[in-house]
Design a protein around this motif. Structure first.
Motif, PDB file in Angstrom:
ATOM      1  N   TYR A 188       0.861  -1.173   0.000  1.00  0.00           N
ATOM      2  CA  TYR A 188       0.000   0.000   0.000  1.00  0.00           C
ATOM      3  C   TYR A 188       0.908   1.237   0.000  1.00  0.00           C
ATOM      4  O   TYR A 188       1.505   1.580   1.011  1.00  0.00           O
ATOM      5  CB  TYR A 188      -0.891   0.019   1.242  1.00  0.00           C
ATOM      6  N   LYS A 190       0.795   5.150  -1.318  1.00  0.00           N
ATOM      7  CA  LYS A 190      -0.002   6.223  -1.919  1.00  0.00           C
ATOM      8  C   LYS A 190       0.759   7.004  -2.982  1.00  0.00           C
ATOM      9  O   LYS A 190       0.159   7.611  -3.869  1.00  0.00           O
ATOM     10  CB  LYS A 190      -0.488   7.174  -0.828  1.00  0.00           C
ATOM     11  N   TYR A 225      -6.100   4.670   0.736  1.00  0.00           N
ATOM     12  CA  TYR A 225      -7.504   4.783   0.326  1.00  0.00           C
ATOM     13  C   TYR A 225      -7.946   6.235   0.227  1.00  0.00           C
ATOM     14  O   TYR A 225      -8.727   6.595  -0.664  1.00  0.00           O
ATOM     15  CB  TYR A 225      -8.403   3.980   1.268  1.00  0.00           C
ATOM     16  N   CYS A 240     -12.120  -4.085  -2.528  1.00  0.00           N
ATOM     17  CA  CYS A 240     -10.945  -4.393  -1.720  1.00  0.00           C
ATOM     18  C   CYS A 240     -10.882  -5.900  -1.512  1.00  0.00           C
ATOM     19  O   CYS A 240     -11.799  -6.488  -0.929  1.00  0.00           O
ATOM     20  CB  CYS A 240     -11.023  -3.680  -0.364  1.00  0.00           C
ATOM     21  N   ALA A 267     -11.123   0.031   4.794  1.00  0.00           N
ATOM     22  CA  ALA A 267     -11.805   0.114   3.498  1.00  0.00           C
ATOM     23  C   ALA A 267     -13.311   0.217   3.666  1.00  0.00           C
ATOM     24  O   ALA A 267     -13.995   0.878   2.869  1.00  0.00           O
ATOM     25  CB  ALA A 267     -11.454  -1.104   2.652  1.00  0.00           C
ATOM     26  N   TYR A 270     -15.712   3.476   3.612  1.00  0.00           N
ATOM     27  CA  TYR A 270     -16.136   4.166   2.397  1.00  0.00           C
ATOM     28  C   TYR A 270     -17.369   3.476   1.807  1.00  0.00           C
ATOM     29  O   TYR A 270     -17.360   2.263   1.580  1.00  0.00           O
ATOM     30  CB  TYR A 270     -15.001   4.183   1.371  1.00  0.00           C
ATOM     31  N   VAL A 273     -16.950   1.301  -1.406  1.00  0.00           N
ATOM     32  CA  VAL A 273     -16.034   0.163  -1.364  1.00  0.00           C
ATOM     33  C   VAL A 273     -16.752  -1.102  -0.914  1.00  0.00           C
ATOM     34  O   VAL A 273     -17.421  -1.117   0.121  1.00  0.00           O
ATOM     35  CB  VAL A 273     -14.840   0.438  -0.418  1.00  0.00           C
TER      36      VAL A 273
END
Length: 316
Positions: A188, A190, A225, A240, A267, A270, A273
């Motif tokens: 992960y 960004k 995220y 996800c 996750a 949201y 998601v």
């Protein structure tokens, strides 16, 4: 007939953009130039894999009886293959380890009209040109545009067969128009998420985490995220997939399971998601894995089919 590179682009799937080399080969990229510059500065291992021919295919219908194309391999990550599928059945396999770095591949085709898919190696970087057939081609009809983000499992390492990655298996059932941004060893991160000008996916799939499940600090997942939503908005459907089982460190399974639960919580905040529990996609037995970490052909077949079924079930 020999397709020009412009004609070749029309039946070439999995690319964000193309470049033609001085010797006339067509190279396809799944990342933008800015993203590739980031990987080049960050880590050679990631950079080599960000330009691989990951999940790229040539797809069309034709009445041709034979086809051929020139290829050039400029990087090899692992043993892999060129594969020919006709009406859903693999009819030809050429292993990267068995051929020269530059040459020509030729295949005979069955009589009549058929759907053809040529799978290019997932863990190598291959350039092609001069696709020749003795009849015309009609480009395949694909579904939604899907950006698929992940690590080596998503890139396709494990089965050592380009048509047998879990993404390839799943997409034979889903028929997405994929850009696969899986990279071996990835996390992960960004910083690799950047707006790709001119590209607006309909959906995004995220399958990350197995390379960092021992981390206690989950802020990188949270920031990932948030950055993703900042680029693509909070209405685009996102899936996800939490990490799948891995048996290379049995003592670490509780830590892996705890990490998966934390990812689900992040996750799940949201509304756009949906979450798929990766632990339920591949059986927890070494027989399904190359190395107790990366699913082999058998494991990827199960993974891909289970994932496609789950995607349909949850309405993603």
């Amino acid at each position: 007939m020999i397709l020009t590179n412009e004609e070749l682009k029309e039946i070439y799937y999995g690319a964000y953009e193309f470049e033609e080399t001085k010797d006339g080969y067509l190279q396809a990229f799944q990342y933008s130039k800015k993203q590739m510059e980031y990987f080049k500065a960050a880590d050679d291992f990631w950079y080599e894999r960000c330009i691989a021919t990951t999940a790229k295919t040539l797809e069309f219908t034709t009445t041709a009886d034979k086809l051929s194309f020139d290829y050039k391999i400029i990087w090899k990550g692992s043993p892999d293959s060129f594969e020919l599928s006709v009406d859903g059945l693999i009819c030809g396999i050429v292993y990267v380890k068995d051929i020269m770095d530059c040459g020509r591949i030729q295949w005979e085709l069955p009589k009549g009209e058929k759907r053809v898919v040529i799978y290019l190696p997932a863990d190598a970087t291959v350039l092609i040109k001069n696709l020749a057939l003795d009849a015309g081609v009609t480009k395949a009809k694909k579904g939604q545009k899907v950006l698929w983000l992940g690590d080596s499992i998503t890139q396709g390492y494990g089965p050592l067969r380009s048509a047998c990655t879990y993404v390839s298996v799943a997409n034979r059932l889903l028929n997405y128009d994929i850009i696969n941004q899986g990279i071996g060893g990835y996390i992960y991160d960004k910083k690799s998420l950047m707006k790709m000008e001119g590209y607006d996916p309909d959906k995004i799939i995220v399958a990350l985490g197995t390379n960092q499940y021992g981390d206690e600090d989950m802020s990188v997942v949270e920031e990932y995220y948030e950055t993703l939503m900042g680029i693509y908005g909070r209405s685009i459907p996102v899936l996800c997939i939490t990490p799948i089982w891995r048996g290379d460190n049995p003592d670490g399974i509780p830590t892996l399971e705890a990490f998966c639960e934390k990812v689900k919580a992040i996750a799940g905040q949201y509304k756009n998601v949906k979450i798929v529990d990766g632990m339920k996609l591949v059986p927890h037995f070494p027989e399904y894995f190359l190395d107790n970490l990366h699913p082999n052909c058998f494991g990827c077949e199960v993974y891909g089919r289970n994932l496609a079924a789950e995607i349909k079930k949850i309405g993603f």
